[in-house]
Structure formats: C-alpha cells, structure tokens
Design a protein around this motif. Structure first.
Motif, PDB file in Angstrom:
ATOM      1  N   UNK A  27     -45.369   1.578  44.531  1.00 33.22           N
ATOM      2  CA  UNK A  27     -45.833   2.629  45.443  1.00 33.22           C
ATOM      3  C   UNK A  27     -44.672   3.358  46.136  1.00 33.22           C
ATOM      4  N   UNK A  28     -43.589   2.616  46.456  1.00 29.84           N
ATOM      5  CA  UNK A  28     -42.419   3.288  47.057  1.00 29.84           C
ATOM      6  C   UNK A  28     -41.711   4.142  46.011  1.00 29.84           C
ATOM      7  N   UNK A  29     -41.564   3.581  44.805  1.00 28.96           N
ATOM      8  CA  UNK A  29     -40.913   4.317  43.715  1.00 28.96           C
ATOM      9  C   UNK A  29     -41.667   5.597  43.401  1.00 28.96           C
ATOM     10  N   UNK A  30     -42.989   5.502  43.389  1.00 31.11           N
ATOM     11  CA  UNK A  30     -43.821   6.670  43.108  1.00 31.11           C
ATOM     12  C   UNK A  30     -43.667   7.714  44.215  1.00 31.11           C
ATOM     13  N   UNK A  31     -43.753   7.276  45.455  1.00 24.29           N
ATOM     14  CA  UNK A  31     -43.663   8.198  46.602  1.00 24.29           C
ATOM     15  C   UNK A  31     -42.326   8.945  46.596  1.00 24.29           C
ATOM     16  N   UNK A  32     -41.235   8.179  46.523  1.00 19.10           N
ATOM     17  CA  UNK A  32     -39.912   8.802  46.655  1.00 19.10           C
ATOM     18  C   UNK A  32     -39.472   9.517  45.379  1.00 19.10           C
ATOM     19  N   UNK A  33     -39.841   8.949  44.219  1.00 16.30           N
ATOM     20  CA  UNK A  33     -39.505   9.608  42.957  1.00 16.30           C
ATOM     21  C   UNK A  33     -40.210  10.951  42.855  1.00 16.30           C
ATOM     22  N   UNK A  34     -41.485  10.956  43.180  1.00 19.52           N
ATOM     23  CA  UNK A  34     -42.259  12.201  43.131  1.00 19.52           C
ATOM     24  C   UNK A  34     -41.728  13.205  44.155  1.00 19.52           C
ATOM     25  N   UNK A  35     -41.390  12.726  45.337  1.00 20.88           N
ATOM     26  CA  UNK A  35     -40.845  13.626  46.354  1.00 20.88           C
ATOM     27  C   UNK A  35     -39.572  14.309  45.865  1.00 20.88           C
ATOM     28  N   UNK A  36     -38.722  13.563  45.159  1.00 23.37           N
ATOM     29  CA  UNK A  36     -37.485  14.131  44.598  1.00 23.37           C
ATOM     30  C   UNK A  36     -37.791  15.184  43.537  1.00 23.37           C
ATOM     31  N   UNK A  37     -38.734  14.867  42.667  1.00 29.74           N
ATOM     32  CA  UNK A  37     -39.146  15.806  41.615  1.00 29.74           C
ATOM     33  C   UNK A  37     -39.675  17.102  42.249  1.00 29.74           C
ATOM     34  N   UNK A  38     -40.518  16.950  43.282  1.00 24.47           N
ATOM     35  CA  UNK A  38     -41.114  18.122  43.927  1.00 24.47           C
ATOM     36  C   UNK A  38     -40.060  18.983  44.616  1.00 24.47           C
ATOM     37  N   UNK A  39     -39.035  18.331  45.150  1.00 28.06           N
ATOM     38  CA  UNK A  39     -37.962  19.074  45.819  1.00 28.06           C
ATOM     39  C   UNK A  39     -37.316  20.060  44.836  1.00 28.06           C
ATOM     40  N   UNK A  40     -37.045  19.580  43.615  1.00 37.39           N
ATOM     41  CA  UNK A  40     -36.431  20.465  42.604  1.00 37.39           C
ATOM     42  C   UNK A  40     -37.410  21.561  42.180  1.00 37.39           C
ATOM     43  N   UNK A  41     -38.702  21.231  42.093  1.00 35.42           N
ATOM     44  CA  UNK A  41     -39.699  22.253  41.721  1.00 35.42           C
ATOM     45  C   UNK A  41     -39.782  23.340  42.803  1.00 35.42           C
ATOM     46  N   UNK A  42     -39.706  22.930  44.065  1.00 37.34           N
ATOM     47  CA  UNK A  42     -39.779  23.910  45.159  1.00 37.34           C
ATOM     48  C   UNK A  42     -38.561  24.822  45.140  1.00 37.34           C
ATOM     49  N   UNK A  43     -37.394  24.243  44.920  1.00 38.54           N
ATOM     50  CA  UNK A  43     -36.179  25.079  44.853  1.00 38.54           C
ATOM     51  C   UNK A  43     -36.316  26.119  43.752  1.00 38.54           C
TER      52      UNK A  43
END
Ligand code: ZN
Length: 306
Positions: free
Chosen positions: A286-302
C-alpha cells in the motif's frame, strides 16, 4: 491538469483475502482526494459486449458474463476471482479506458488521462482470464483508438513488474501498435524474453530478481528508450507499481522516484504534444502503491502543463 477516470464502484469488486484487494483502490482514492482533488474527476461508463469483443473472443466474453456467482467467489484461475459485484468493475474498467479515447477525440486535444481502476488487465488473453484480470483494459482501449482512424502509431509502455502477456499476444502481429515492457524475468507469467519481438513492434526488457534502481534505469534506457525511433500519436502506460522495493509479490527494488523517472524519460523521448492515457495495473504494497503512483502522476502533470 490530469483527467482522472475513477469510480467508487471498484470497492465492490470483493476478492476476499487476496493481494488484488479493495484496499488498493482505497489507497488510490485517498491519494487522489489528498493531493489531486483540484484535477478533473470523471466517472467511467459501462462497456458493452461489442466493445470488449474488439480484442476478446465473444464466446469468452459470454462465458465471463455467465460466470459471475450469485454469492461467494468463483475462480477463473487460482489467482483470478469473481464475486457477485465484480462484473460491474470489469465493465467500468474497460469502459473508462475507452472513455479516455472518446474524450480525446471529441475534445480534439492532447489531454492526459489516468484511469484508476481495478482489476488490472495486462495478463488477460483473448480467451482467458489470468493474473487477477479478466478483460484487457489497455488492449481494448488501444484497439478502439487505432480503429477510430485518428491515431496511426500507438505506443504502450508497461512498467508493471510482471510481463503483460495478454497485451503482447493481442498485438504481436500488429505493425502500428507497439508494446514495450520492463519486468522481472524469469517470473510470472513466463513470457517476456528479449527474443519475443512480434513484427518488430514488441520490445521486452527483462530484469533479474534483485535489480536495483541504477540497473533498472540503465537497462530501460538502453533496451527500450534507445531502441525506438518512431513518433507516436497516442501513448499508453500500463502503470503497475509492483516493481517497488516494498512490494510483496516480486523482487525488483525500485524507489519511489523511479516511477517519476521512467514516466519522464518516456514522455521526453516519445511524446511530442500527444495525448497520454495511463491505466492502473498492479501494485500490492500500500505504501509502494501510494508513493509510486504519486511519482508517476507528478511526471504526468509536468507533461500536461508544458
Ligand atoms: Zn504486476
């Protein structure tokens, strides 16, 4: 701005005591509410049999519709479970993945979509449920996009820790839909060697158990990024977060930031002002999913702000 395609309905796909659990979508829901509530949230629509049979055999589609239990669980294989409300999740996951394409075509713009669904789909074959998934969400969406005639070359980037056997098999004879994957190998589901090349549209980047961040980045760059020279007009991510070092199902040791890195490098190399559709696959810590996804989304937003 990201368009999130998301439904609360996914919490009703009960799999019991299983890694692909309701908890996963609650974590994704928490992340979206906590950090991305100012983005666009869209409810997915329900796919019909005709849409699903763009890539799946109709007999198989009928079999799935007829196999949903009235109570308890039904097993399509030892890993892949249906309970009474599962069908609705399957249909929303397909429908939402295709909704992204429809909206891109309607709005005629290069938006970024993240489809937060479950179950994952990249193991689902034309006529077989596998690896927690029943219908191949990304493959159906990409096939729909290609048949629309609006997209001439499509790239699917799969960084889930498992090889997407279903997606590869569905497109291995295609000339204009490319599938590239980094994954632990040898490992479930058994496919994904470098020798599997399709028509030249398949690139596999196998990772040895224990692979760390540095090795992953170097392999991904050499074996995938530097091996393709095409321009694409639509890019998918099969976004799984089970290569995270905390994940209990596999033995690859990616850090949170690697999911930013892999997204960023793909977008920089292949996405020249084109639409992006990212679809959730695995991720079982659950931590890996939360933080991994957050990192992925950061690049998508940029990318969406460029
Ligand atoms: Zn996986």
């Amino acid at each position: 701005m990201i368009n999130f395609i998301f439904s609360e309905e996914y919490i009703n796909h009960d799999t019991g005591n299983h890694p692909e659990s309701i908890k996963r979508i609650q974590v994704v829901n928490d992340l979206i509410k906590e950090k991305y509530s100012n983005h666009n949230l869209i409810e997915p629509t329900i796919a019909d049999k005709k849409l699903i049979s763009l890539v799946h055999d109709i007999d198989y589609v009928n079999y799935i519709f007829d196999s949903i239990p009235a109570s308890g669980f039904n097993y399509f294989d030892p890993d892949t479970i249906a309970s009474p409300n599962s069908l609705k999740s399957y249909l929303l996951a397909v429908g939402g993945s295709v909704d992204a394409v429809k909206k891109i075509i309607e709005d005629n713009n290069n938006n970024v979509y993240f489809c937060a669904h479950r179950p994952p789909g990249h193991h689902a074959e034309k006529n077989k449920a596998m690896g927690f998934g029943v219908f191949n969400n990304v493959a159906i969406s990409a096939e729909y996009a290609y048949r629309s005639g609006k997209f001439k070359k499509i790239l699917i980037v799969d960084f889930d820790v498992h090889h997407g056997n279903g997606t590869q098999h569905i497109f291995e004879n295609h000339k204009n839909i490319f599938y590239v994957s980094s994954h632990q190998y040898p490992f479930y589901p058994g496919t994904g060697s470098e020798n599997e090349r399709g028509t030249g549209n398949i690139i596999n980047c196998p990772l040895t158990a224990g692979c760390d961040s540095k090795t992953f980045r170097s392999l991904f760059e050499n074996k995938i990024i530097n091996k393709i020279n095409n321009n694409f007009d639509l890019i998918y991510f099969s976004a799984g977060f089970d290569a995270h070092k905390l994940d209990p199902l596999a033995s690859i040791n990616l850090e949170n930031e690697d999911f930013y890195w892999v997204t960023k490098i793909v977008l920089e190399k292949f996405a020249n002002n084109v639409p992006i559709i990212s679809v959730l696959e695995g991720g079982y810590d659950m931590k890996g999913l939360f933080h991994g996804l957050n990192s992925h989304l950061k690049a998508l937003i940029e990318y969406s702000n460029e």
